[in-house]
Design an enzyme around this catalytic site. Structure first.
Site, PDB file in Angstrom:
ATOM      1  N   GLN A  88     -15.280   2.751  -5.488  1.00  0.00           N
ATOM      2  CA  GLN A  88     -14.665   1.768  -4.856  1.00  0.00           C
ATOM      3  C   GLN A  88     -12.947   1.927  -4.832  1.00  0.00           C
ATOM      4  O   GLN A  88     -12.309   1.220  -4.328  1.00  0.00           O
ATOM      5  CB  GLN A  88     -14.749   0.393  -5.717  1.00  0.00           C
ATOM      6  CG  GLN A  88     -16.190  -0.211  -5.983  1.00  0.00           C
ATOM      7  CD  GLN A  88     -15.919  -1.362  -6.822  1.00  0.00           C
ATOM      8  OE1 GLN A  88     -15.896  -2.466  -6.457  1.00  0.00           O
ATOM      9  NE2 GLN A  88     -15.909  -1.156  -8.100  1.00  0.00           N
ATOM     10  N   ASN A  89     -12.675   3.162  -5.678  1.00  0.00           N
ATOM     11  CA  ASN A  89     -11.265   3.484  -5.885  1.00  0.00           C
ATOM     12  C   ASN A  89     -10.875   4.146  -4.341  1.00  0.00           C
ATOM     13  O   ASN A  89     -11.355   4.730  -3.491  1.00  0.00           O
ATOM     14  CB  ASN A  89     -11.118   4.560  -6.625  1.00  0.00           C
ATOM     15  CG  ASN A  89     -11.255   3.844  -7.904  1.00  0.00           C
ATOM     16  OD1 ASN A  89     -11.490   2.591  -8.193  1.00  0.00           O
ATOM     17  ND2 ASN A  89     -11.652   4.657  -9.051  1.00  0.00           N
TER      18      ASN A  89
ATOM     19  N   HIS B  94     -14.217   1.661  -0.168  1.00  0.00           N
ATOM     20  CA  HIS B  94     -13.251   0.671   0.278  1.00  0.00           C
ATOM     21  C   HIS B  94     -12.024   1.403   0.975  1.00  0.00           C
ATOM     22  O   HIS B  94     -11.047   1.121   1.081  1.00  0.00           O
ATOM     23  CB  HIS B  94     -12.704   0.024  -0.882  1.00  0.00           C
ATOM     24  CG  HIS B  94     -13.621  -1.004  -1.427  1.00  0.00           C
ATOM     25  ND1 HIS B  94     -13.807  -1.524  -2.861  1.00  0.00           N
ATOM     26  CD2 HIS B  94     -14.726  -1.493  -0.929  1.00  0.00           C
ATOM     27  CE1 HIS B  94     -14.735  -2.235  -2.994  1.00  0.00           C
ATOM     28  NE2 HIS B  94     -15.455  -2.660  -1.892  1.00  0.00           N
TER      29      HIS B  94
ATOM     30  N   GLY C  79     -15.970   1.792 -15.248  1.00  0.00           N
ATOM     31  CA  GLY C  79     -14.640   0.920 -14.864  1.00  0.00           C
ATOM     32  C   GLY C  79     -14.744   0.078 -13.737  1.00  0.00           C
ATOM     33  O   GLY C  79     -13.839   0.037 -13.008  1.00  0.00           O
TER      34      GLY C  79
ATOM     35  N   TYR D  98       0.868  -1.231   0.152  1.00  0.00           N
ATOM     36  CA  TYR D  98      -0.242   0.047   0.027  1.00  0.00           C
ATOM     37  C   TYR D  98       0.913   1.149   0.023  1.00  0.00           C
ATOM     38  O   TYR D  98       0.328   2.305  -0.266  1.00  0.00           O
ATOM     39  CB  TYR D  98      -0.961   0.040   1.094  1.00  0.00           C
ATOM     40  CG  TYR D  98      -2.130  -0.942   0.829  1.00  0.00           C
ATOM     41  CD1 TYR D  98      -3.150  -0.699  -0.254  1.00  0.00           C
ATOM     42  CD2 TYR D  98      -2.259  -2.226   1.600  1.00  0.00           C
ATOM     43  CE1 TYR D  98      -4.103  -1.572  -0.401  1.00  0.00           C
ATOM     44  CE2 TYR D  98      -3.158  -3.085   1.051  1.00  0.00           C
ATOM     45  CZ  TYR D  98      -4.168  -2.919   0.021  1.00  0.00           C
ATOM     46  OH  TYR D  98      -5.284  -3.550  -0.325  1.00  0.00           O
TER      47      TYR D  98
ATOM     48  N   SER E 276     -15.138  -4.293 -12.728  1.00  0.00           N
ATOM     49  CA  SER E 276     -15.314  -5.596 -13.413  1.00  0.00           C
ATOM     50  C   SER E 276     -16.660  -6.020 -12.767  1.00  0.00           C
ATOM     51  O   SER E 276     -17.242  -7.199 -13.008  1.00  0.00           O
ATOM     52  CB  SER E 276     -14.210  -6.183 -12.839  1.00  0.00           C
ATOM     53  OG  SER E 276     -13.957  -6.240 -11.501  1.00  0.00           O
TER      54      SER E 276
ATOM     55  N   ARG F 214       1.300   1.793  -3.447  1.00  0.00           N
ATOM     56  CA  ARG F 214      -0.023   2.214  -4.154  1.00  0.00           C
ATOM     57  C   ARG F 214      -0.149   3.860  -3.748  1.00  0.00           C
ATOM     58  O   ARG F 214      -0.735   4.636  -4.636  1.00  0.00           O
ATOM     59  CB  ARG F 214      -1.121   1.599  -3.899  1.00  0.00           C
ATOM     60  CG  ARG F 214      -1.174  -0.015  -3.698  1.00  0.00           C
ATOM     61  CD  ARG F 214      -1.773  -0.507  -5.072  1.00  0.00           C
ATOM     62  NE  ARG F 214      -0.569  -0.312  -5.903  1.00  0.00           N
ATOM     63  CZ  ARG F 214       0.513  -0.785  -6.190  1.00  0.00           C
ATOM     64  NH1 ARG F 214       0.810  -1.976  -5.387  1.00  0.00           N
ATOM     65  NH2 ARG F 214       1.373  -0.842  -7.207  1.00  0.00           N
TER      66      ARG F 214
HETATM   67  P1  NAD Z   1     -11.125  -4.237 -11.167  1.00  0.00           P
HETATM   68  O1  NAD Z   1      -9.715  -4.145 -11.199  1.00  0.00           O
HETATM   69  O2  NAD Z   1     -11.715  -5.560 -10.710  1.00  0.00           O
HETATM   70  O3  NAD Z   1     -11.617  -3.554 -12.591  1.00  0.00           O
HETATM   71  C1  NAD Z   1     -11.495  -2.927 -13.292  1.00  0.00           C
HETATM   72  C2  NAD Z   1     -12.219  -2.580 -14.520  1.00  0.00           C
HETATM   73  O4  NAD Z   1     -12.236  -1.512 -15.313  1.00  0.00           O
HETATM   74  C3  NAD Z   1     -12.388  -3.872 -15.808  1.00  0.00           C
HETATM   75  O5  NAD Z   1     -13.733  -4.257 -15.803  1.00  0.00           O
HETATM   76  C4  NAD Z   1     -11.705  -3.171 -16.830  1.00  0.00           C
HETATM   77  O6  NAD Z   1     -12.249  -3.953 -18.046  1.00  0.00           O
HETATM   78  C5  NAD Z   1     -12.108  -1.862 -16.794  1.00  0.00           C
HETATM   79  N1  NAD Z   1     -11.297  -0.738 -17.319  1.00  0.00           N
HETATM   80  C6  NAD Z   1      -9.934  -0.827 -17.331  1.00  0.00           C
HETATM   81  N2  NAD Z   1      -9.266   0.183 -17.954  1.00  0.00           N
HETATM   82  C7  NAD Z   1     -10.402   0.930 -18.340  1.00  0.00           C
HETATM   83  C8  NAD Z   1     -10.719   2.258 -18.894  1.00  0.00           C
HETATM   84  N3  NAD Z   1      -9.503   2.920 -19.407  1.00  0.00           N
HETATM   85  N4  NAD Z   1     -11.836   2.701 -19.014  1.00  0.00           N
HETATM   86  C9  NAD Z   1     -12.908   1.820 -18.534  1.00  0.00           C
HETATM   87  N5  NAD Z   1     -12.952   0.894 -17.903  1.00  0.00           N
HETATM   88  C10 NAD Z   1     -11.705   0.294 -17.788  1.00  0.00           C
HETATM   89  O7  NAD Z   1     -11.564  -3.156 -10.369  1.00  0.00           O
HETATM   90  P2  NAD Z   1     -13.026  -2.798  -9.431  1.00  0.00           P
HETATM   91  O8  NAD Z   1     -14.141  -3.317 -10.040  1.00  0.00           O
HETATM   92  O9  NAD Z   1     -12.904  -1.324  -9.095  1.00  0.00           O
HETATM   93  O10 NAD Z   1     -12.716  -3.510  -8.100  1.00  0.00           O
HETATM   94  C11 NAD Z   1     -11.812  -3.952  -7.484  1.00  0.00           C
HETATM   95  C12 NAD Z   1     -11.056  -3.244  -6.535  1.00  0.00           C
HETATM   96  O11 NAD Z   1      -9.920  -2.506  -6.617  1.00  0.00           O
HETATM   97  C13 NAD Z   1     -11.641  -2.237  -5.638  1.00  0.00           C
HETATM   98  O12 NAD Z   1     -11.910  -2.380  -4.405  1.00  0.00           O
HETATM   99  C14 NAD Z   1     -10.825  -0.955  -5.657  1.00  0.00           C
HETATM  100  O13 NAD Z   1     -10.542  -0.828  -4.062  1.00  0.00           O
HETATM  101  C15 NAD Z   1      -9.608  -1.605  -5.889  1.00  0.00           C
HETATM  102  N6  NAD Z   1      -8.482  -0.675  -6.865  1.00  0.00           N
HETATM  103  C16 NAD Z   1      -8.851   0.539  -6.610  1.00  0.00           C
HETATM  104  C17 NAD Z   1      -7.815   1.330  -7.412  1.00  0.00           C
HETATM  105  C18 NAD Z   1      -7.834   2.842  -7.244  1.00  0.00           C
HETATM  106  O14 NAD Z   1      -8.140   3.328  -6.205  1.00  0.00           O
HETATM  107  N7  NAD Z   1      -7.476   3.429  -8.564  1.00  0.00           N
HETATM  108  C19 NAD Z   1      -7.089   0.479  -8.313  1.00  0.00           C
HETATM  109  C20 NAD Z   1      -6.745  -0.579  -8.202  1.00  0.00           C
HETATM  110  C21 NAD Z   1      -7.938  -1.483  -7.559  1.00  0.00           C
END
Ligand code: NAD
Length: 226
Positions: free
Chosen positions: A87-88, A105, A170, A54, A172, A57
Protein backbone atom coordinates in the site's frame (compact mmCIF):
# COMPACT_ATOMS: atom_id res chain seq x y z
CA UNK A 1 9.65 -25.02 -8.25
CA UNK A 2 10.12 -22.39 -5.54
CA UNK A 3 7.37 -21.95 -2.95
CA UNK A 4 5.57 -18.63 -3.09
CA UNK A 5 5.49 -15.99 -0.36
CA UNK A 6 3.13 -13.06 -0.72
CA UNK A 7 3.99 -10.09 1.47
CA UNK A 8 1.43 -7.36 2.10
CA UNK A 9 2.89 -4.13 3.48
CA UNK A 10 1.51 -0.89 4.87
CA UNK A 11 2.94 2.34 6.18
CA UNK A 12 4.20 0.67 9.41
CA UNK A 13 7.05 -1.13 7.64
CA UNK A 14 8.53 2.23 6.62
CA UNK A 15 7.97 3.91 10.00
CA UNK A 16 11.40 2.87 11.28
CA UNK A 17 12.93 4.36 8.14
CA UNK A 18 11.55 7.70 9.31
CA UNK A 19 8.50 7.90 7.03
CA UNK A 20 5.40 8.85 8.99
CA UNK A 21 2.29 6.66 8.90
CA UNK A 22 -1.21 8.08 8.48
CA UNK A 23 -3.16 6.78 11.46
CA UNK A 24 -0.82 6.46 14.44
CA UNK A 25 -0.84 9.09 17.22
CA UNK A 26 1.85 11.09 15.44
CA UNK A 27 0.35 10.16 12.05
CA UNK A 28 -0.01 12.58 9.14
CA UNK A 29 -3.83 12.64 9.33
CA UNK A 30 -3.59 14.47 12.67
CA UNK A 31 -1.79 17.31 10.95
CA UNK A 32 -3.38 17.25 7.48
CA UNK A 33 -7.10 16.37 7.30
CA UNK A 34 -7.53 13.62 4.73
CA UNK A 35 -10.29 15.50 2.90
CA UNK A 36 -7.92 18.41 2.26
CA UNK A 37 -5.00 16.50 0.81
CA UNK A 38 -5.86 12.99 -0.29
CA UNK A 39 -9.15 13.03 -2.16
CA UNK A 40 -10.06 13.51 -5.80
CA UNK A 41 -12.19 16.50 -4.80
CA UNK A 42 -9.21 18.14 -3.09
CA UNK A 43 -7.00 17.60 -6.14
CA UNK A 44 -9.56 19.31 -8.37
CA UNK A 45 -10.39 22.19 -6.01
CA UNK A 46 -7.24 22.74 -3.92
CA UNK A 47 -4.61 21.54 -6.39
CA UNK A 48 -1.79 23.57 -4.91
CA UNK A 49 -2.29 22.18 -1.36
CA UNK A 50 -2.43 18.60 -2.64
CA UNK A 51 0.71 19.04 -4.77
CA UNK A 52 2.54 20.58 -1.81
CA UNK A 53 1.53 17.72 0.52
CA UNK A 54 2.85 15.09 -1.90
CA UNK A 55 5.95 17.15 -2.74
CA UNK A 56 6.81 16.94 0.99
CA UNK A 57 6.09 13.20 1.06
CA UNK A 58 8.30 12.66 -2.04
CA UNK A 59 11.18 14.50 -0.38
CA UNK A 60 10.81 12.53 2.88
CA UNK A 61 10.74 9.21 0.99
CA UNK A 62 13.82 10.11 -1.07
CA UNK A 63 15.80 10.87 2.11
CA UNK A 64 14.75 7.62 3.87
CA UNK A 65 16.69 4.36 3.71
CA UNK A 66 15.32 0.79 3.74
CA UNK A 67 15.37 -0.77 7.22
CA UNK A 68 16.03 -4.34 8.40
CA UNK A 69 12.48 -5.42 7.54
CA UNK A 70 12.72 -4.29 3.89
CA UNK A 71 16.16 -5.91 3.60
CA UNK A 72 15.05 -9.24 5.13
CA UNK A 73 12.13 -9.45 2.66
CA UNK A 74 14.51 -8.94 -0.27
CA UNK A 75 16.70 -11.77 1.05
CA UNK A 76 13.76 -14.21 0.95
CA UNK A 77 14.20 -14.25 -2.84
CA UNK A 78 17.23 -16.54 -2.40
CA UNK A 79 14.81 -19.36 -1.54
CA UNK A 80 11.28 -18.33 -2.52
CA UNK A 81 9.27 -16.66 -5.23
CA UNK A 82 8.37 -13.44 -3.41
CA UNK A 83 5.63 -11.02 -4.44
CA UNK A 84 5.29 -7.80 -2.46
CA UNK A 85 1.86 -6.19 -2.51
CA UNK A 86 2.37 -2.78 -0.99
CA UNK A 87 0.00 0.00 0.00
CA UNK A 88 3.08 2.17 0.35
CA UNK A 89 3.95 4.87 -2.12
CA UNK A 90 7.66 4.99 -1.21
CA UNK A 91 10.25 2.89 -3.07
CA UNK A 92 12.02 1.34 -0.06
CA UNK A 93 11.21 -2.26 -1.13
CA UNK A 94 12.83 -1.69 -4.51
CA UNK A 95 15.84 0.03 -2.95
CA UNK A 96 16.25 -2.90 -0.52
CA UNK A 97 16.47 -5.23 -3.54
CA UNK A 98 12.98 -6.76 -3.90
CA UNK A 99 12.27 -7.51 -7.55
CA UNK A 100 8.50 -8.08 -7.66
CA UNK A 101 6.78 -5.12 -6.05
CA UNK A 102 3.17 -4.29 -6.88
CA UNK A 103 2.14 -0.79 -5.78
CA UNK A 104 -1.58 -0.83 -5.05
CA UNK A 105 -1.76 2.89 -4.22
CA UNK A 106 0.74 4.34 -6.70
CA UNK A 107 4.25 5.71 -6.36
CA UNK A 108 5.64 9.02 -5.15
CA UNK A 109 8.48 8.93 -7.66
CA UNK A 110 6.08 9.11 -10.61
CA UNK A 111 3.95 11.93 -12.02
CA UNK A 112 0.86 11.35 -14.12
CA UNK A 113 -1.42 13.19 -16.47
CA UNK A 114 -4.64 14.56 -14.91
CA UNK A 115 -6.73 13.43 -17.87
CA UNK A 116 -5.12 10.11 -18.84
CA UNK A 117 -3.87 7.97 -15.94
CA UNK A 118 -1.94 5.74 -18.36
CA UNK A 119 0.46 8.65 -19.04
CA UNK A 120 3.02 8.32 -16.25
CA UNK A 121 6.55 9.76 -15.96
CA UNK A 122 9.47 8.94 -13.66
CA UNK A 123 9.60 12.02 -11.41
CA UNK A 124 11.98 12.83 -8.56
CA UNK A 125 11.32 16.59 -8.29
CA UNK A 126 8.43 18.63 -6.87
CA UNK A 127 5.34 18.90 -9.12
CA UNK A 128 4.19 22.50 -9.59
CA UNK A 129 1.07 24.17 -10.95
CA UNK A 130 1.55 24.79 -14.68
CA UNK A 131 3.63 21.66 -15.33
CA UNK A 132 1.82 19.78 -18.05
CA UNK A 133 1.79 16.30 -19.58
CA UNK A 134 2.08 15.73 -23.31
CA UNK A 135 -1.72 16.19 -23.61
CA UNK A 136 -1.32 19.62 -22.02
CA UNK A 137 -3.09 18.77 -18.77
CA UNK A 138 -1.73 19.52 -15.29
CA UNK A 139 0.66 16.90 -13.90
CA UNK A 140 -0.40 15.27 -10.62
CA UNK A 141 1.14 12.71 -8.26
CA UNK A 142 0.81 9.07 -9.34
CA UNK A 143 -1.06 8.35 -6.12
CA UNK A 144 -4.42 6.65 -5.69
CA UNK A 145 -6.54 9.24 -3.90
CA UNK A 146 -9.65 8.40 -1.89
CA UNK A 147 -12.41 7.97 -4.46
CA UNK A 148 -10.08 6.46 -7.10
CA UNK A 149 -9.70 2.77 -7.95
CA UNK A 150 -6.87 0.74 -6.45
CA UNK A 151 -4.26 -0.37 -9.00
CA UNK A 152 -3.46 -3.98 -10.02
CA UNK A 153 -6.16 -5.43 -7.75
CA UNK A 154 -6.91 -8.49 -9.92
CA UNK A 155 -3.22 -9.33 -10.27
CA UNK A 156 -2.80 -8.96 -6.49
CA UNK A 157 -5.77 -11.27 -5.85
CA UNK A 158 -4.32 -13.91 -8.19
CA UNK A 159 -1.00 -13.85 -6.33
CA UNK A 160 -2.41 -14.09 -2.81
CA UNK A 161 -4.77 -16.93 -3.81
CA UNK A 162 -1.78 -19.03 -4.86
CA UNK A 163 0.51 -18.21 -1.91
CA UNK A 164 2.15 -20.88 0.25
CA UNK A 165 2.86 -18.28 2.95
CA UNK A 166 1.49 -14.78 3.57
CA UNK A 167 3.21 -12.14 5.68
CA UNK A 168 1.30 -8.90 6.33
CA UNK A 169 3.28 -6.06 7.91
CA UNK A 170 2.51 -2.62 9.36
CA UNK A 171 -1.02 -1.99 8.22
CA UNK A 172 -3.98 -0.72 10.23
CA UNK A 173 -6.14 -2.85 7.87
CA UNK A 174 -8.58 0.04 7.47
CA UNK A 175 -8.02 1.01 3.84
CA UNK A 176 -10.26 -1.03 1.58
CA UNK A 177 -10.25 -2.80 -0.78
CA UNK A 178 -6.48 -3.33 -0.33
CA UNK A 179 -6.77 -4.73 3.22
CA UNK A 180 -9.47 -7.19 2.18
CA UNK A 181 -6.94 -8.94 -0.07
CA UNK A 182 -5.64 -10.77 3.02
CA UNK A 183 -8.87 -12.78 3.19
CA UNK A 184 -8.09 -14.31 -0.21
CA UNK A 185 -5.14 -16.31 1.15
CA UNK A 186 -5.57 -20.09 0.98
CA UNK A 187 -6.77 -21.86 4.12
CA UNK A 188 -3.64 -24.06 4.09
CA UNK A 189 -1.14 -21.20 3.77
CA UNK A 190 0.88 -20.12 6.81
CA UNK A 191 -0.29 -16.58 7.58
CA UNK A 192 1.35 -14.03 9.86
CA UNK A 193 0.51 -10.39 10.63
CA UNK A 194 3.14 -8.11 12.21
CA UNK A 195 2.04 -4.67 13.39
CA UNK A 196 2.22 -2.38 16.39
CA UNK A 197 -1.54 -2.16 16.29
CA UNK A 198 -4.49 -2.97 14.03
CA UNK A 199 -7.73 -1.00 13.71
CA UNK A 200 -9.56 -3.28 11.28
CA UNK A 201 -10.50 -6.89 12.04
CA UNK A 202 -7.65 -9.42 11.84
CA UNK A 203 -8.65 -11.87 9.12
CA UNK A 204 -9.26 -15.51 10.05
CA UNK A 205 -6.20 -17.75 10.28
CA UNK A 206 -3.56 -15.03 10.76
CA UNK A 207 -1.13 -15.29 13.66
CA UNK A 208 -0.78 -11.75 15.04
CA UNK A 209 2.69 -10.71 16.27
CA UNK A 210 2.51 -7.29 17.89
CA UNK A 211 5.70 -5.25 17.59
CA UNK A 212 8.01 -3.27 15.36
CA UNK A 213 8.59 -4.59 11.87
CA UNK A 214 12.37 -4.11 11.90
CA UNK A 215 12.61 -6.21 15.09
CA UNK A 216 10.26 -9.05 14.13
CA UNK A 217 10.38 -9.49 10.34
CA UNK A 218 14.09 -10.43 10.04
CA UNK A 219 13.59 -13.34 12.47
CA UNK A 220 10.55 -14.64 10.55
CA UNK A 221 12.44 -14.46 7.25
CA UNK A 222 15.53 -16.15 8.70
CA UNK A 223 13.37 -18.96 10.04
CA UNK A 224 11.67 -19.42 6.65
CA UNK A 225 14.98 -19.52 4.76
CA UNK A 226 16.47 -22.26 7.00
P1 NAD B 1 -1.81 3.31 8.43
O1 NAD B 1 -1.09 4.60 8.68
O2 NAD B 1 -3.28 3.29 8.43
O3 NAD B 1 -1.35 2.23 9.56
C1 NAD B 1 -0.03 1.97 9.87
C2 NAD B 1 0.02 0.76 10.78
O4 NAD B 1 1.37 0.43 11.03
C3 NAD B 1 -0.65 0.97 12.15
O5 NAD B 1 -1.54 -0.09 12.40
C4 NAD B 1 0.51 0.95 13.15
O6 NAD B 1 0.17 0.35 14.36
C5 NAD B 1 1.55 0.14 12.41
N1 NAD B 1 2.92 0.51 12.74
C6 NAD B 1 3.43 1.74 13.01
N2 NAD B 1 4.77 1.66 13.21
C7 NAD B 1 5.09 0.36 13.04
C8 NAD B 1 6.31 -0.36 13.11
N3 NAD B 1 7.47 0.25 13.39
N4 NAD B 1 6.30 -1.70 12.87
C9 NAD B 1 5.12 -2.34 12.59
N5 NAD B 1 3.92 -1.72 12.53
C10 NAD B 1 3.92 -0.38 12.74
O7 NAD B 1 -1.21 2.72 7.12
P2 NAD B 1 -1.76 1.65 6.06
O8 NAD B 1 -2.52 0.57 6.72
O9 NAD B 1 -0.60 1.35 5.18
O10 NAD B 1 -2.84 2.41 5.14
C11 NAD B 1 -2.91 3.69 4.83
C12 NAD B 1 -2.45 4.32 3.56
O11 NAD B 1 -1.30 5.02 3.93
C13 NAD B 1 -2.00 3.55 2.39
O12 NAD B 1 -2.89 3.83 1.40
C14 NAD B 1 -0.65 4.15 1.97
O13 NAD B 1 -0.70 4.54 0.62
C15 NAD B 1 -0.50 5.33 2.80
N6 NAD B 1 0.81 5.70 3.36
C16 NAD B 1 1.97 5.26 2.81
C17 NAD B 1 3.17 5.62 3.37
C18 NAD B 1 4.44 5.12 2.74
O14 NAD B 1 4.49 4.94 1.53
N7 NAD B 1 5.49 4.85 3.52
C19 NAD B 1 3.22 6.42 4.52
C20 NAD B 1 1.99 6.87 5.04
C21 NAD B 1 0.80 6.48 4.47
Amino acid sequence: MKKKIVVFTGAGISAESGIRTFRDNDGLWNEYPVAEVATKFALEHNTEIVLKFYNQRRLAAAKAQPNFAHIALAELESTYEVIILTQNVDDLHERAGSSNVIHLHGQLNRAQSSIDSSIVYAWDKPIHIGQHCELNSQLRPNIVLFGEPVLHLEEARRHIKSADKVLAIGSSLTVLPAASLLKKAPYKAEKILVSLDVKGKIPYGYKFLRGKAANIVPAICKNWIL
